[in-house]
Design a protein around this motif. Structure first.
Motif, PDB file in Angstrom:
ATOM      1  N   GLU A 133      -5.254  -6.965  -5.189  1.00  0.00           N
ATOM      2  CA  GLU A 133      -6.166  -5.826  -5.065  1.00  0.00           C
ATOM      3  C   GLU A 133      -5.450  -4.583  -4.543  1.00  0.00           C
ATOM      4  O   GLU A 133      -5.851  -3.456  -4.835  1.00  0.00           O
ATOM      5  CB  GLU A 133      -7.340  -6.188  -4.148  1.00  0.00           C
ATOM      6  N   VAL A 147      -5.357 -12.744  -3.421  1.00  0.00           N
ATOM      7  CA  VAL A 147      -6.344 -11.777  -3.895  1.00  0.00           C
ATOM      8  C   VAL A 147      -6.116 -10.416  -3.252  1.00  0.00           C
ATOM      9  O   VAL A 147      -6.145  -9.373  -3.925  1.00  0.00           O
ATOM     10  CB  VAL A 147      -7.774 -12.274  -3.609  1.00  0.00           C
ATOM     11  N   VAL A 148      -5.859 -10.395  -1.947  1.00  0.00           N
ATOM     12  CA  VAL A 148      -5.624  -9.138  -1.247  1.00  0.00           C
ATOM     13  C   VAL A 148      -4.408  -8.426  -1.826  1.00  0.00           C
ATOM     14  O   VAL A 148      -4.443  -7.215  -2.085  1.00  0.00           O
ATOM     15  CB  VAL A 148      -5.431  -9.385   0.266  1.00  0.00           C
ATOM     16  N   LYS A 208       0.825  -1.204   0.000  1.00  0.00           N
ATOM     17  CA  LYS A 208       0.000   0.000   0.000  1.00  0.00           C
ATOM     18  C   LYS A 208       0.859   1.253   0.000  1.00  0.00           C
ATOM     19  O   LYS A 208       0.583   2.221  -0.719  1.00  0.00           O
ATOM     20  CB  LYS A 208      -0.922  -0.010   1.231  1.00  0.00           C
TER      21      LYS A 208
END
Length: 236
Positions: free
Chosen positions: A94, A90-91, A67
């Motif tokens: 994303e 998936v996280v 992030k």
């Protein structure tokens, strides 16, 4: 620009990856935790072509670092995890990761993922070295020619060139027959197909490396072949 920043809390893994990637003409920076990674990222952000993040770290996790990186940069990101849980993958994707590899993995698999990302982003095509030099020989990847230590041209067939180019791009690596056939012929071969071995014998002769004890292209019994010469890659 092929500078990679890797964060992994396992010292052995960091050391092995650095050695392997540097053999393949990448510049590598290392960090052992999130704090060290962010310091290195702050310093080299504009020079990096890729970031590799381990998910599990002693002071943070790879998701938080992903992030942070994405808020500041579009540099490609590969995430590493020991978890087989699809949710983690998936996280990570994303949050902006470009690829995801589950542990345990082979360095060759990681290298293939790095190359694929660099091809998509145009990085490898822009900085791929033109010349590979080894024991006096020079392979020119633009002219697709080979010259010997006296500067004289060495005749190469198309298969000779493809095979030699792959060897000099991976010096010191044990390359199995399947990989070599895929790279030079676009297909694998069966265990009884000796065409690759014949091709390697011909290439050895062109490099004056024939005889019972070759020094440049060595056979690793039961595993494949290894190009044992020191190779220097350059643009000029």
């Amino acid at each position: 620009m092929r500078k990679i920043l890797i964060v992994d809390d396992d010292q052995k893994t960091r050391t092995l990856l650095k050695a392997y990637l540097e053999k393949n003409q990448y510049e590598v920076r290392l960090a052992h935790n999130g704090e060290a990674f962010l310091a290195e990222f702050q310093r080299y952000a504009e020079e990096l072509s890729l970031v590799i993040l381990d998910v599990m770290l002693p002071d943070t996790d790879g998701f938080a670092l992903c992030k942070t990186v994405r808020r500041k940069s579009n540099v490609p990101i590969i995430m590493l995890t020991a978890s087989s849980d699809e949710t983690d993958r998936v996280v990570g994707l994303e949050l902006g990761a470009d690829d995801y590899i589950a542990k345990p993995y082979s360095p060759r698999e990681l290298l293939a993922r790095i190359k694929a990302i660099h091809r998509r982003t145009g990085i490898d095509s822009a900085v791929a070295p033109r010349y590979y030099r080894f024991v006096g020989f020079t392979l020119d990847t633009v002219e697709r020619t080979l010259s010997d230590p006296d500067g004289q041209p060495v005749a190469l067939t198309g298969l000779d060139y493809q095979l030699l180019k792959y060897f000099v791009e991976h010096p010191g690596d044990v390359l199995d027959r399947g990989v070599l056939c895929e790279e030079t012929r676009g297909r694998d071969v069966g265990p009884l197909d000796r065409s690759l071995d014949v091709q390697i014998s011909k290439l050895r002769l062109r490099l004056n490396d024939g005889g019972k004890d070759p020094h440049l292209i060595k056979t690793v019994r039961g595993a494949g072949y290894v190009f044992s010469a020191d190779v220097a890659a350059a643009q000029v």
